[in-house]
Design an enzyme around this catalytic site. Sequence first.
Site, PDB file in Angstrom:
ATOM      1  N   ALA A  41       0.799  -1.239   0.000  1.00  7.56           N
ATOM      2  CA  ALA A  41       0.000   0.000   0.000  1.00  7.56           C
ATOM      3  C   ALA A  41       0.824   1.278   0.000  1.00  7.56           C
ATOM      4  O   ALA A  41       0.248   2.374  -0.013  1.00  7.56           O
ATOM      5  CB  ALA A  41      -0.923   0.002   1.215  1.00  7.56           C
ATOM      6  N   GLY A  46      -1.457   0.384  -4.788  1.00  4.65           N
ATOM      7  CA  GLY A  46      -1.926   0.341  -3.409  1.00  4.65           C
ATOM      8  C   GLY A  46      -2.151   1.727  -2.836  1.00  4.65           C
ATOM      9  O   GLY A  46      -3.162   1.989  -2.162  1.00  4.65           O
ATOM     10  N   TYR A 184       9.235 -14.423 -11.986  1.00  2.00           N
ATOM     11  CA  TYR A 184       7.998 -13.645 -11.847  1.00  2.00           C
ATOM     12  C   TYR A 184       6.783 -14.427 -12.327  1.00  2.00           C
ATOM     13  O   TYR A 184       5.789 -14.567 -11.608  1.00  2.00           O
ATOM     14  CB  TYR A 184       8.118 -12.337 -12.631  1.00  2.00           C
TER      15      TYR A 184
END
Length: 289
Positions: A41, A46, A184
């Site tokens: 966040a 975020g 990834y």
Amino acid sequence: MTNKNKVSKRIIEQFLFPSVTLNRTKLQKTVTGKTIVITGASYGIGEQLALLFSTYNVKLILIARTAEKLNAIADIVKENGSLCNIIVADFYQETETERAIKELFTLTDTIDIFISNAGKSIMRSLENSLTRYHDFTRTNSLNYLAPVNLILATTPLIKATKGQIINISAINVLLLPAPKWAAYQASKTAFDQWFRCNLTEWKIMKIQAKTIYLPLVNTKMIAPNEKYKNFPAMQPEQAAFRIAKLIYSSKSYDKPWWLLFLQTSSFFGKYIWEKISFLYLKKQNEKSI
């Protein structure tokens, strides 16, 4: 990048990532008074989600690594009339994830919306990864194991409110494997598969589980890769709007309008993709000799 190239890039971005108009009434009805947990966040998507929700009298619990940035966002959230708590944790470490879960339970016994947003992107060739096993353990921890741990722990709270779990995923998981993206793509795909395996059981619990498959987004996560500077990318604010719209909609997923064409090409063009990848990498290797 020249001005002409910048204009061309903006036109392409407008075509690939058209603006989303929020139904503010529906969003207000869905989130006002609710407890919303957001991981990752402190920056990018975020952060934009936290700022967007903060004007709707919500209780936010923001989780990320950067304490200073989290505190700055929390101050803005409170100025906008919402409640906000922060949890500083590094999801690379399982002990930190466990501590974050315990701290979360001390802050709230109610969760209406859990947004799994924290993630790590990495692009590195196999040859350059031979002595970097930690790339895989760290990426797997952040993109797969940590969100699994958090969602397992919080599912009872979300079940009690008949709430929502939002998976912030990537279009890569729906496409063919790409060279240099092993760490990834494997970790994001693992979590996406885990998430989809649980959909029916969450549905029985009256939990709405939703996934948004995002393209390249212009965030801090992609900054280290020089190749991305000239790539068309969605802006974090656009991504936040799409996520907010998904939350109040009846849809279970959201993805770019053009992804269907890429998925179809992936299905029918596996051999062509592998041939193109081979020729591209061969050319790159020859240049480096």
